[in-house]
Design an enzyme around this catalytic site. Structure first.
Site, PDB file in Angstrom:
ATOM      1  N   TYR A 157      12.272  47.766  46.434  1.00  0.00           N
ATOM      2  CA  TYR A 157      12.286  46.396  45.892  1.00  0.00           C
ATOM      3  C   TYR A 157      10.905  46.047  45.339  1.00  0.00           C
ATOM      4  CZ  TYR A 157      13.258  41.321  45.770  1.00  0.00           C
ATOM      5  OH  TYR A 157      13.435  40.010  45.372  1.00  0.00           O
ATOM      6  N   LYS A 161       9.999  45.291  41.461  1.00  0.00           N
ATOM      7  CA  LYS A 161       9.472  43.980  41.057  1.00  0.00           C
ATOM      8  C   LYS A 161       8.079  44.108  40.423  1.00  0.00           C
ATOM      9  CE  LYS A 161      13.009  41.410  42.186  1.00  0.00           C
ATOM     10  NZ  LYS A 161      13.799  40.760  41.136  1.00  0.00           N
ATOM     11  N   ILE A 190      13.297  32.368  48.999  1.00  0.00           N
ATOM     12  CA  ILE A 190      14.102  31.223  48.584  1.00  0.00           C
ATOM     13  C   ILE A 190      15.430  31.256  49.347  1.00  0.00           C
ATOM     14  CG2 ILE A 190      15.113  30.027  46.586  1.00  0.00           C
ATOM     15  CD1 ILE A 190      12.036  30.440  46.320  1.00  0.00           C
ATOM     16  N   THR A 192      18.760  31.495  49.512  1.00  0.00           N
ATOM     17  CA  THR A 192      19.935  31.843  48.692  1.00  0.00           C
ATOM     18  C   THR A 192      20.767  32.869  49.454  1.00  0.00           C
ATOM     19  OG1 THR A 192      19.037  33.823  47.629  1.00  0.00           O
ATOM     20  CG2 THR A 192      18.480  31.707  46.591  1.00  0.00           C
TER      21      THR A 192
HETATM   22  P1  NAI Z   1      21.828  35.809  44.928  1.00  0.00           P
HETATM   23  O1  NAI Z   1      22.369  36.937  45.730  1.00  0.00           O
HETATM   24  O2  NAI Z   1      22.137  34.407  45.324  1.00  0.00           O
HETATM   25  O3  NAI Z   1      22.237  35.984  43.393  1.00  0.00           O
HETATM   26  C1  NAI Z   1      22.136  37.211  42.730  1.00  0.00           C
HETATM   27  C2  NAI Z   1      23.268  37.329  41.741  1.00  0.00           C
HETATM   28  O4  NAI Z   1      23.099  38.559  41.037  1.00  0.00           O
HETATM   29  C3  NAI Z   1      24.644  37.370  42.394  1.00  0.00           C
HETATM   30  O5  NAI Z   1      25.503  36.457  41.787  1.00  0.00           O
HETATM   31  C4  NAI Z   1      25.096  38.807  42.187  1.00  0.00           C
HETATM   32  O6  NAI Z   1      26.510  38.934  42.038  1.00  0.00           O
HETATM   33  C5  NAI Z   1      24.363  39.173  40.921  1.00  0.00           C
HETATM   34  N1  NAI Z   1      24.210  40.607  40.757  1.00  0.00           N
HETATM   35  C6  NAI Z   1      23.868  41.525  41.694  1.00  0.00           C
HETATM   36  N2  NAI Z   1      23.858  42.756  41.166  1.00  0.00           N
HETATM   37  C7  NAI Z   1      24.201  42.618  39.863  1.00  0.00           C
HETATM   38  C8  NAI Z   1      24.380  43.517  38.804  1.00  0.00           C
HETATM   39  N3  NAI Z   1      24.226  44.840  38.961  1.00  0.00           N
HETATM   40  N4  NAI Z   1      24.747  43.033  37.587  1.00  0.00           N
HETATM   41  C9  NAI Z   1      24.918  41.709  37.404  1.00  0.00           C
HETATM   42  N5  NAI Z   1      24.788  40.807  38.392  1.00  0.00           N
HETATM   43  C10 NAI Z   1      24.433  41.252  39.604  1.00  0.00           C
HETATM   44  O7  NAI Z   1      20.253  36.058  44.905  1.00  0.00           O
HETATM   45  P2  NAI Z   1      18.997  35.187  44.419  1.00  0.00           P
HETATM   46  O8  NAI Z   1      18.162  34.973  45.593  1.00  0.00           O
HETATM   47  O9  NAI Z   1      19.417  34.061  43.593  1.00  0.00           O
HETATM   48  O10 NAI Z   1      18.264  36.296  43.544  1.00  0.00           O
HETATM   49  C11 NAI Z   1      18.157  36.242  42.152  1.00  0.00           C
HETATM   50  C12 NAI Z   1      16.901  37.006  41.752  1.00  0.00           C
HETATM   51  O11 NAI Z   1      15.771  36.391  42.372  1.00  0.00           O
HETATM   52  C13 NAI Z   1      16.871  38.475  42.177  1.00  0.00           C
HETATM   53  O12 NAI Z   1      16.345  39.251  41.134  1.00  0.00           O
HETATM   54  C14 NAI Z   1      15.932  38.461  43.363  1.00  0.00           C
HETATM   55  O13 NAI Z   1      15.296  39.692  43.548  1.00  0.00           O
HETATM   56  C15 NAI Z   1      14.956  37.383  42.940  1.00  0.00           C
HETATM   57  N6  NAI Z   1      14.195  36.806  44.026  1.00  0.00           N
HETATM   58  C16 NAI Z   1      14.836  36.229  45.089  1.00  0.00           C
HETATM   59  C17 NAI Z   1      14.090  35.725  46.140  1.00  0.00           C
HETATM   60  C18 NAI Z   1      14.746  35.121  47.343  1.00  0.00           C
HETATM   61  O14 NAI Z   1      14.049  34.947  48.355  1.00  0.00           O
HETATM   62  N7  NAI Z   1      16.015  34.748  47.312  1.00  0.00           N
HETATM   63  C19 NAI Z   1      12.625  35.779  46.122  1.00  0.00           C
HETATM   64  C20 NAI Z   1      12.059  36.366  44.932  1.00  0.00           C
HETATM   65  C21 NAI Z   1      12.840  36.860  43.928  1.00  0.00           C
END
Ligand code: NAI
Length: 252
Positions: A157, A161, A190, A192
C-alpha cells in the site's frame, strides 16, 4: 452553494463509497455532471440516485480500474454520454493484505500494485489523451499520508501510494503547458468502509486516533472539500502538488 463547476464533466473512480462518494456528491453540488464509476454497480447507482434526488446530474459507468481496457472504456463512454472529460478524481483503491514484508504474498503485492498504482497510470493515460484534444482538464489522484511515510504491515500500500505521487508529479511536468493540472492528496485515516475492510476494530481505531494530533479520524466530506477545490479554477496555479488532509498526522 456556488455552482462554479457548472458545465464541467467529472469522473470519480471508486465513487460508490467513502471518499469517492463524498466527492461525487460535492462535485454535483458545485454543478458538475458526474460519472460515478466503480466495480460495485449497486452502490454506484445508489450514489447516482442520491445526486439526482438533489436535482443534480450523474451517470454510472462500471469499471475495474486495475484493468487498462476498462479504464479506456470509462473515458470512451464518458465522451459518448457527455462529450468531454474536464475533471477526474482517480480515487478507487483497496486496503489490501496486512503483513510484514517477509510474510507478504506475491499475489497480495501484485493485486495492490494493480489496483492502487497501475490503475492511476491507466486512468491518466486515457484521461490525458482526451484532455489534450480539449486543451484543458484537471486531475486529482488519491494518494495517502502513506504516500510520503512508511507504515508497518502495509508495504505494498505504501509503495503504491508513493508511486501515485511520482506519477502525479511527472504528469504535471509533462502536461502543464497543455492546460492540464494534476495534483495528489494525502488523507490521514478517514472513517470509511475501507477501514472496516482492513479489519480495524474499535480498539485499533482508538490507536489510530492517537496518531492524529487533532484527536479524531477524518470524515470523507472533509477530504472531498479539498478534492473539489483542487479541481476548480480556484486552484489555477497549483499543479504537481501533494496536499495532506490529515489532522496533523504528517506534521509530527
Ligand atoms: P471505500 O472502501 O469506502 O471506497 C473505495 C471504493 O473503491 C469502493 O466503492 C470500491 O468498490 C471501489 N473499488 C475497489 N477496487 C476497485 C477497482 N479495482 N476498480 C474500481 N473500483 C474499485 O474506501 P475509501 O476510504 O473511500 O478509499 C478511497 C481511496 O482513498 C483509496 O484509494 C484509499 O487508498 C484512499 N485513502 C483512504 C484512507 C482511509 O483512511 N479511508 C486514507 C488515505 C487514502
Amino acid at each position: 452553494m456556488e455552482k462554479d463547476l457548472l458545465s464541467k464533466i467529472a469522473i470519480v473512480t471508486g465513487g460508490a463509497s467513502g471518499i469517492g462518494e463524498a466527492a461525487a456528491l460535492l462535485y454535483a453540488d458545485h454543478g458538475a455532471k458526474v460519472i460515478v464509476s466503480d466495480v460495485n454497480e449497486k452502490k454506484g447507482n445508489k450514489v447516482v440516485e442520491k445526486i439526482k434526488g438533489k436535482s443534480g446530474e450523474a451517470y454510472f459507468i462500471k469499471a475495474d480500474v486495475s484493468d487498462a481496457g476498462q479504464c479506456k472504456n470509462l473515458v470512451d463512454k464518458t465522451i459518448e454520454k457527455y462529450g468531454s472529460v474536464d475533471i477526474c478524481f482517480n480515487n478507487a483503491g483497496i486496503s489490501g493484505e496486512s503483513n510484514a514484508i517477509a510474510d507478504m504474498s506475491i499475489e497480495g503485492w501484485n493485486k495492490m500494485i494493480a489496483t492502487n498504482l497501475s490503475s492511476v497510470f491507466y486512468c491518466m493515460k486515457y484521461q490525458i489523451a482526451q484532455m489534450l484534444k480539449q486543451g484543458s482538464g484537471t486531475i486529482v489522484n488519491n494518494s495517502s499520508i502513506l504516500g510520503s511515510v512508511g507504515f508497518a504491515n502495509a508495504a505494498a500500500y505504501v509503495a503504491a501510494k508513493h508511486g501515485v505521487i511520482g506519477l502525479t508529479q511527472t504528469s504535471a511536468v509533462e502536461y502543464s503547458k497543455n492546460g492540464i493540472r494534476v495534483n495528489a492528496i494525502g488523507p490521514g485515516f478517514i472513517n470509511t468502509p475501507l477501514l472496516t475492510e482492513a479489519g480495524i476494530d474499535d480498539a485499533a481505531k482508538n490507536g489510530l486516533i492517537q496518531l492524529h494530533p487533532i484527536g479524531r479520524l477524518g470524515e470523507a466530506g472533509e477530504v472531498a472539500e479539498l478534492v473539489v477545490w483542487l479541481s476548480s479554477d480556484k486552484a489555477s496555479f497549483i499543479t504537481g502538488s501533494y496536499y495532506a488532509v490529515d489532522g496533523g498526522y504528517l506534521a509530527q
